[in-house]
Design an enzyme around this catalytic site. Sequence first.
Site, PDB file in Angstrom:
ATOM      1  N   GLU A 194       0.753  -1.195   0.064  1.00 33.88           N
ATOM      2  CA  GLU A 194       0.076   0.047  -0.089  1.00 33.88           C
ATOM      3  C   GLU A 194       0.566   1.222  -0.041  1.00 33.88           C
ATOM      4  OE1 GLU A 194      -1.426  -2.848   0.718  1.00 33.88           O
ATOM      5  OE2 GLU A 194      -3.461  -2.374   0.909  1.00 33.88           O
ATOM      6  N   TYR A 237       3.448   2.074   1.871  1.00 37.30           N
ATOM      7  CA  TYR A 237       4.124   2.422   3.019  1.00 37.30           C
ATOM      8  C   TYR A 237       5.636   2.287   2.840  1.00 37.30           C
ATOM      9  CZ  TYR A 237      -0.457   3.119   5.101  1.00 37.30           C
ATOM     10  OH  TYR A 237      -1.743   3.433   5.470  1.00 37.30           O
ATOM     11  N   ARG A 282       3.046  -8.800   4.360  1.00 36.35           N
ATOM     12  CA  ARG A 282       1.991  -8.115   3.143  1.00 36.35           C
ATOM     13  C   ARG A 282       2.907  -7.573   2.081  1.00 36.35           C
ATOM     14  NH1 ARG A 282      -3.996  -5.006   4.646  1.00 36.35           N
ATOM     15  NH2 ARG A 282      -4.859  -6.371   2.732  1.00 36.35           N
ATOM     16  N   HIS A 338      -1.577   3.988  -1.502  1.00 35.38           N
ATOM     17  CA  HIS A 338      -2.686   5.109  -1.287  1.00 35.38           C
ATOM     18  C   HIS A 338      -2.885   6.067  -2.264  1.00 35.38           C
ATOM     19  CE1 HIS A 338      -4.193   3.063   2.321  1.00 35.38           C
ATOM     20  NE2 HIS A 338      -3.115   3.422   2.889  1.00 35.38           N
ATOM     21  N   GLN A 363     -18.107   4.679   4.849  1.00 37.59           N
ATOM     22  CA  GLN A 363     -18.664   5.583   5.323  1.00 37.59           C
ATOM     23  C   GLN A 363     -18.197   5.726   6.830  1.00 37.59           C
ATOM     24  OE1 GLN A 363     -22.570   5.569   2.781  1.00 37.59           O
ATOM     25  NE2 GLN A 363     -22.766   6.951   4.371  1.00 37.59           N
TER      26      GLN A 363
END
Length: 676
Positions: free
Chosen positions: A167, A169, A217, A255, A342
Amino acid sequence: MSQAYPHLLAPLDLGFTTLKNRVLMGSMHTNLEEHAGGFSRLAAFYAERARGGVGLIVTGGIAPNEEGGVFMGSAKMTTAEEAQQHREITDAVHAEDGKICMQILHAGRYAYNQNLVAPSAIQAPINPFTPKELNGEEVEAQIDDYVRCATLAREAGYDGVEIMGSEGYFINQFIVSRTNKRTDEWGGSFENRIRLPIEIVRRVREAVGPDFIIIYRLSMLDLVEDGSTFEEVITLGKAIEEAGATIINTGIGWHEARVPTIATSVPRAAFTEITAKVKQHLTVPVVTSNRINMPAVGEEVLASGHADMVSMARPFLADAEFVNKAAQNRADEINTCIGCNQACLDHTFELKLTSCLVNPRACHETELNYQPAAARKTIAVVGAGPAGLAAATVAAERGHKVTLFEADGKIGGQFNIAKQIPGKAEFEETLRYFKRRLEITGVTVKLNTRASAADLEAFDEVVIATGIEPRTPPIPGIENEKVLSYLDVLKHKKPVGKRVAIIGAGGIGFDTAEYLTHEGDNSQELIASSKQEFFDEWGVDIQLENRAGLKKAAPVATPRQVTLLQRKASKVGAGLGKTTGWIHRTSLKHRDVQMIAGASYEKIDDQGLHIRVGDEQHLLEVDNIVICAGQEPARELYEALQAGSVKVHLIGGADEAAELDAKRAIDQGSRLAAEI
Ligand SMILES: Cc1cc2nc3c(=O)[nH]c(=O)nc-3n(C[C@H](O)[C@H](O)[C@H](O)COP(=O)(O)OP(=O)(O)OC[C@H]3O[C@@H](n4cnc5c(N)ncnc54)[C@H](O)[C@@H]3O)c2cc1C
Ligand SMILES: Cc1cc2nc3c(=O)[nH]c(=O)nc-3n(C[C@H](O)[C@H](O)[C@H](O)COP(=O)(O)O)c2cc1C
Ligand code: SF4
C-alpha cells in the site's frame, strides 16, 4: 449436516501451529489504539471476533518507532510498557480460543507527522510533508526497530506479526525506483531496493525463533507509475519466503494510486486472480484480499485455487459472527459489508473511531449492547427504511412486541433506490439482512400500510422513521414538463432524454448522474459492472504485462450528455466521502459529465435551463432537468402525534434530512432501541 463451505472452513496447518479455518481478519487501524481506554475496547472488539470463529486476526497497524506512525502520536510498540498494554488484547482473544498477530506498519513518507523519514526525500502526492532521507546507519536503526517491535509483540502474547510491505508505506517505498533514488546498498539496483524487506524479515525471524507467525504483506499490484513489475513481485515474494515468512498476504494499490481498490464499485473478489498468479511461485500459504464479503465468495476463491486463505477486513466490522454463521449454514443472517467506507475508512482518516454503517456496535462493544428489556412494551415503528429497520429489529431482539408499518410494498425505504445505482448493488445485502432479522426477531410487518395517528394510539411507544421528501427549489419554470425529480427518474422510471442537466451535486446528484450515464437498461433492478469492465475503465492490466499493473484506460461509452450543477462555488462533490469522493468525481469524468460550480438558476423554459455563472449567462439546451436539490424531513405524522398522549420518538431522515446518511439513520435507530 453437510459442511457448507469446505474450503473456507478447512484448518490450515502452519507446522508449529494450526489455524482453525482459512479466514483471516484483515488489518484495520481503528483509532481506538490512541483513544483513552482504547485497549479495553480493542480487547472486547477482537474477543467478539475470535468468539465469532475467525481463524486468525491481524491487528491494525502499530508503528515500530515514533517517526513511522501514520499520524502524530500514533500507537507504537517500542518499550515493554507499551507492549504490556496489549496484554489485555492477547489475553482476551486467547480466552476465546482465537489467534492474533500484530501488524507492524511504518508509514515512511505517508506519515502525517513532521519527523517523517523515507529512502529518499520525495514528497508523497497525498501528504503535505516532505520526508527526510535516511542515511545508511539510520536505515539499520529502522530495521532494529522492526526487530524490537516484533520481539515486544511476542512478549505481549501475540501469536505472530504481520510486516506491512504494501500500500505504498515505508517498505514499499524502498522497493521501487519511484520513491527510492538512493545510490548506496539500499538503492539503485532492484536487488539493493529489496534488501530492506528481506533484512527485516530475516532479522525478525532470527529474533523471534521458529514458532512465531510472520506474515508479510506483499504489494502484488502497486498501481502507480514506476512501481514493480510482476517478475519483481515474484522475485521479492520468493526472497521473503526464504527469509523466514510463514504466510504471504497480498496487498493491492498504493494509497496514492488513482484506481479504486476497496470501494463498493470494485467488483467482489476483484483481485484474486492476481493472487493466484503469485501463489503459483510460492510454497508458503498465500492470502488474498479486498472485497470478499460473503462466505460463498471466499469459498469460490479458495475452491478455484486462487489462494490458501482469504482476508476479510471490513466484513468483520459489519458482522463479528461471520464465520460461525457460515459454519452453521446461516449465511443469510450475515450482516454484509457493503463497501461504503462511510463509518470505517472515512472515520480513520477523519481521526474518528472506526465503526460500521450497517453495524454501529463495531468498536463500541463495551458501550452499545442490546440487553433484554426490563419490561416488555408494545412498540410501533413507522417506516421500514434503514432507521426503522434498525430500531424495529433491535427493540424486538430485546424482547419488545414490535409492529413495523411501511407504506410501500417492500421494506428498505431509500435503499431500494440506492441499490439501483451502478456500483451500489451491495445495498441489496443490507435489505436481505434486515428482512431475515425481522423474521428471526418476530417483528409484525405491515406492508402497504400508511400509518395514521389513529393507528398508533394504542401502543406504549411509537418510533417515527418516515424518512424524507425531496426538496423542490423555487426556480421560475420549475413546473415545466422537462423537469423531473430524482424519484421520477430512479423510482418511477420516467423516460429521460439524451441531454440532461442535474440541479444539485450532492450525493444524490452524483448518483443520478452515474445512473444516467451508464449504458444498458436502467429499469433493471441491479446494475453491477463486470471485473473486465472495471479493469478497462480504471486502467488495470491484469495480464500483468505492464509495470505496476497499469494500462491505458479504455474510453467509456455513455448514452447521455449530462451536466451536473451546484450553487456553491466550491469544488463539485466536496461533501462526498473523504476516501470515496475522488472515485465518484473520476467516474463521472470518465463519462464526460460536465461539472459546473457557482451556478445560479435563472429560469427553466422549453429551450432548457438558463443559468448564470459569475457575470455570464448561459442556456443549457437540454431535454430534461433533474432536481436533486436536497431533502426535507417527512414529519407530518410525528407532528400529528404530538397532540396525543403516546410517547413518540423521531429518528433517521425524518429527524434530520442529510443526504446519504444511512450511517446516522441506523446508528440512531439502534441506539434508541437499545434504551427504549
Ligand atoms: C439514490 C440514493 C443513493 C443513496 N446512497 C447512499 C449511500 O451511499 N450512503 C448512505 O449513507 N445513504 C445513501 N442514501 C440515503 C439513505 O438511503 C438514507 O439516508 C436512508 O434511507 C434514510 O433512512 P430512513 O429510514 O430515515 O428513511 P427512508 O429510507 O426514507 O425510509 C422511510 C420509510 O418510511 C416510509 N413511510 C413514510 N411515511 C410512512 C407512514 N406514514 N406509514 C408507513 N410508512 C411510511 C416510506 O415509505 C419509507 O420506506 C441514498 C439515497 C438515495 C435516494
Ligand atoms: C478502517 C480501515 C483501516 C485499515 N487499516 C489498515 C492497516 O492498519 N493496515 C493494513 O495493512 N491495512 C489496513 N486496511 C486495509 C484492510 O486491511 C484491507 O486491505 C481492505 O479493507 C480491503 O479488504 P476488505 O474488502 O476485506 O475490507 C484498513 C482498512 C480499513 C477499512
Ligand atoms: S462502514 Fe461500510 S465499508 Fe465500512 S465496514 Fe461497514 S459496511 Fe463495510
